[in-house]
Design a protein around this motif. Sequence first.
Motif, short mmCIF file in Angstrom:
data_model
loop_
_atom_site.label_atom_id
_atom_site.label_comp_id
_atom_site.label_asym_id
_atom_site.label_seq_id
_atom_site.Cartn_x
_atom_site.Cartn_y
_atom_site.Cartn_z
N GLY A 42 33.00 44.41 32.74
CA GLY A 42 32.98 45.04 34.05
C GLY A 42 32.37 44.16 35.12
N PRO A 43 32.29 44.67 36.34
CA PRO A 43 31.78 43.89 37.48
C PRO A 43 30.41 43.28 37.17
CG PRO A 43 32.68 45.98 38.23
CD PRO A 43 32.66 46.03 36.73
N SER A 44 30.27 42.00 37.52
CA SER A 44 29.05 41.27 37.14
C SER A 44 28.69 40.20 38.15
CB SER A 44 29.28 40.56 35.79
OG SER A 44 29.65 41.46 34.78
N LYS A 45 27.42 39.81 38.11
CA LYS A 45 26.93 38.66 38.87
C LYS A 45 27.17 37.41 38.03
CE LYS A 45 22.70 40.20 39.32
NZ LYS A 45 21.29 40.35 39.76
N ILE A 46 27.22 36.27 38.71
CA ILE A 46 27.42 34.98 38.03
C ILE A 46 26.38 34.78 36.94
CG2 ILE A 46 27.31 32.46 38.35
CD1 ILE A 46 29.87 33.59 39.46
N SER A 47 25.12 35.07 37.23
CA SER A 47 24.04 34.85 36.26
C SER A 47 24.23 35.69 35.00
CB SER A 47 22.68 35.13 36.90
OG SER A 47 22.63 36.46 37.40
N ASP A 48 24.75 36.92 35.16
CA ASP A 48 24.98 37.77 33.99
C ASP A 48 26.12 37.23 33.12
OD1 ASP A 48 22.94 39.47 34.81
OD2 ASP A 48 24.31 40.74 35.95
N ILE A 49 27.17 36.76 33.78
CA ILE A 49 28.29 36.17 33.03
C ILE A 49 27.81 34.95 32.27
CG2 ILE A 49 30.59 35.12 33.20
CD1 ILE A 49 30.83 36.60 35.96
N ALA A 50 27.05 34.09 32.95
CA ALA A 50 26.55 32.86 32.34
C ALA A 50 25.73 33.15 31.08
CB ALA A 50 25.72 32.07 33.35
N LYS A 51 24.89 34.18 31.14
CA LYS A 51 24.09 34.56 29.97
C LYS A 51 24.97 35.03 28.83
CE LYS A 51 20.08 35.98 32.65
NZ LYS A 51 19.36 37.15 33.19
N ILE A 53 28.15 34.41 28.14
CA ILE A 53 29.03 33.42 27.51
C ILE A 53 28.31 32.12 27.19
CG2 ILE A 53 31.08 34.45 28.56
CD1 ILE A 53 31.19 31.98 30.43
N ASP A 54 26.99 32.09 27.46
CA ASP A 54 26.15 30.93 27.12
C ASP A 54 26.65 29.65 27.78
OD1 ASP A 54 23.94 29.69 25.95
OD2 ASP A 54 25.09 29.14 24.15
N ARG A 55 26.83 29.73 29.10
CA ARG A 55 27.25 28.57 29.90
C ARG A 55 26.32 28.43 31.10
NH1 ARG A 55 29.54 27.35 26.00
NH2 ARG A 55 31.75 27.26 25.62
N GLU A 56 26.29 27.24 31.66
CA GLU A 56 25.49 27.00 32.86
C GLU A 56 26.04 27.83 34.01
OE1 GLU A 56 22.74 25.07 33.23
OE2 GLU A 56 22.81 24.67 31.06
N ARG A 57 25.14 28.25 34.88
CA ARG A 57 25.53 29.05 36.05
C ARG A 57 26.57 28.31 36.90
NH1 ARG A 57 24.62 30.48 41.09
NH2 ARG A 57 24.06 32.60 41.63
N SER A 58 26.38 26.99 37.08
CA SER A 58 27.31 26.21 37.91
C SER A 58 28.71 26.15 37.28
CB SER A 58 26.78 24.80 38.15
OG SER A 58 26.61 24.12 36.92
N THR A 59 28.76 26.11 35.96
CA THR A 59 30.04 26.11 35.25
C THR A 59 30.77 27.44 35.47
OG1 THR A 59 29.16 24.61 33.59
CG2 THR A 59 31.12 25.88 32.97
N VAL A 60 30.02 28.51 35.37
CA VAL A 60 30.61 29.85 35.58
C VAL A 60 31.03 30.01 37.03
CG1 VAL A 60 30.14 32.33 35.52
CG2 VAL A 60 29.35 30.87 33.65
N GLN A 61 30.24 29.47 37.96
CA GLN A 61 30.59 29.56 39.38
C GLN A 61 31.92 28.87 39.66
OE1 GLN A 61 28.84 31.22 41.97
NE2 GLN A 61 30.77 30.84 42.97
N ARG A 62 32.13 27.69 39.07
CA ARG A 62 33.40 26.98 39.24
C ARG A 62 34.56 27.78 38.63
NH1 ARG A 62 30.12 22.65 38.22
NH2 ARG A 62 30.64 22.58 36.02
N ALA A 63 34.33 28.36 37.46
CA ALA A 63 35.37 29.16 36.80
C ALA A 63 35.73 30.37 37.65
CB ALA A 63 34.90 29.60 35.42
N VAL A 64 34.73 31.03 38.19
CA VAL A 64 34.98 32.21 39.02
C VAL A 64 35.73 31.82 40.29
CG1 VAL A 64 33.85 33.98 40.43
CG2 VAL A 64 33.13 33.63 38.07
N GLN A 65 35.39 30.67 40.86
CA GLN A 65 36.11 30.20 42.05
C GLN A 65 37.58 29.96 41.72
OE1 GLN A 65 34.96 30.07 45.29
NE2 GLN A 65 37.14 29.83 45.62
#
Length: 130
Positions: A42-51, A53-65
Amino acid sequence: MNKFKLVFKTPCHTWDIENLMSCIFGIKSSDVRVYFDLLINGPSKISDIAKRIDRERSTVQRAVQNLLTAGLVTRKQVNLKEGGYYYIYEAIPFEDVKKIIKENIEEWSKNMITWINNISLEDIKKEMGE
């Protein structure tokens, strides 16, 4: 889960949902994983997704973009009472994704049929330098 339901073998490639979505939407397999994380959780913040899936926040930010650009996620701004804001990201419904994939496959199929129908033996001879 029946693995064969998520895999489609053709003469030149075996497809799973991850590489099919990567192909259709022009995104990376890691982006697809982020999409499914959002779809499932469900709806999530970048930091929650990163936790999760065990990825860096910046990696998740690029994926979300990439997912935003592809139209697979939406973004909502949440304003804080004390000032500032953060974004919440949400995956579009999987049924919508399936519809887009099917439309793309149908268009590709029509284009391939037209292309192959327009190839002649003379075209092949010219291409081969004969």
